[in-house]
Design an enzyme around this catalytic site. Sequence first.
Site, PDB file in Angstrom:
ATOM      1  N   HIS A 393       0.819  -1.215   0.000  1.00 40.51           N
ATOM      2  CA  HIS A 393       0.000   0.000   0.000  1.00 40.51           C
ATOM      3  C   HIS A 393       0.855   1.268   0.000  1.00 40.51           C
ATOM      4  O   HIS A 393       0.355   2.367  -0.279  1.00 40.51           O
ATOM      5  CB  HIS A 393      -0.925  -0.018   1.223  1.00 40.51           C
ATOM      6  N   ASP A 397      -2.182   2.469  -4.432  1.00 35.19           N
ATOM      7  CA  ASP A 397      -3.411   2.874  -3.755  1.00 35.19           C
ATOM      8  C   ASP A 397      -4.495   1.827  -3.987  1.00 35.19           C
ATOM      9  O   ASP A 397      -4.446   1.054  -4.947  1.00 35.19           O
ATOM     10  CB  ASP A 397      -3.887   4.235  -4.270  1.00 35.19           C
TER      11      ASP A 397
END
Length: 422
Positions: A393, A397
């Site tokens: 992450h 995204d």
Amino acid sequence: MPEVKVPELAESITEGTIAEWLKNVGDSVEKGEAILELETDKVNVEVVSEEAGVLSEQLASEGDTVEVGQAIAIIGEGSGNASKENSNDNTPQQNEETNNKKEETTNNSVDKAEVNQANDDNQQRINATPSARRYARENGVNLAEVSPKTNDVVRKEDIDKKQQAPASTQTTQQAPAKEEKKYNQYPTKPVIREKMSRRKKTAAKKLLEVSNNTAMLTTFNEVDMTNVMELRKRKKEQFMKDHDGTKLGFMSFFTKASVAALKKYPEVNAEIDGDDMITKQYYDIGVAVSTDDGLLVPFVRDCDKKNFAEIEAEIANLAVKAREKKLGLDDMVNGSFTITNGGIFGSMMSTPIINGNQAAILGMHSIITRPIAIDQDTIENRPMMYIALSYDHRIIDGKEAVGFLKTIKELIENPEDLLLES
């Protein structure tokens, strides 16, 4: 005198374990001849001498961990013995003196038997994996008495089977080892303690590093496999005829779909290096292969430039090399993305762990026929597969991760589009 050092192996490999010395001290060595086998977390490699002469000294023992650039042997001048096997056969007096010295240190009949077994192992080369050889030494098992289950190669499970056989001598030999082990927290419960192989220890270390050093999340989707299964059924026989027996599997479809999705979402094809993000402009796709020594991930290079047949042929070749322990370091490093298929083991859903130096991994799973709502009025049984994308992450995204997986879904459900992409 010239030294033999641990060679540069790959950027990600800094050390290894000496699995087996192929030469004894005093043996003659030719230039370019292998003197030992080195076990790394990826593959086993043979270390060769750059000079001809005699192996004068071994600077490390089997089972020792050595670093890249470390001196591990010294090559002296002279002719030496002909070979490791012949050196044992041609010097019975030396073997007898060695046995006498060892017998002076103990009157235990079990230790004497183990010494004799060790000499027998030196006199006869047994086809066994390095981990099996080490396991046999640790447990006082003569490899010559172990019957291999597959491919005439002795593995750890063959040794376990030998030890479990109802023989009084085996019981006697194993008794001292059990007394030394410190796992008596539950004395009434049977347990087995064994050393982890170097590859297993390294894999455990790297998996923990990935978990600790990435912000890993997993997103899921499902794929209707109807169209790709029908296309494969129609084309598989002609495909084999046109491509020298190469079979058309599902991996080539998912590989080509991954390449298309990586081009659409380039951040999935990236990695973090310090304060920089490196976006790779190549598409080397790793394919997880299960072997007796664990999971290996060789890479199919330049998948964007290969057609379905080339990808299928290379995957099959890499799988064979992995199971026959013939993978080279070049097969195992510098990939950009990985696909793992837990479905071959019956997995319905999982959260795969990202491979090192990558940003994401795609997980395939079992194809299961289940009822699907086609529209508000129609329900049909369809062959469905859950797919998963585990991703870092810090780089990717959630929107991009979901979009990537959705692209995979759309291309697999419309395989003609993949053929046009190719």
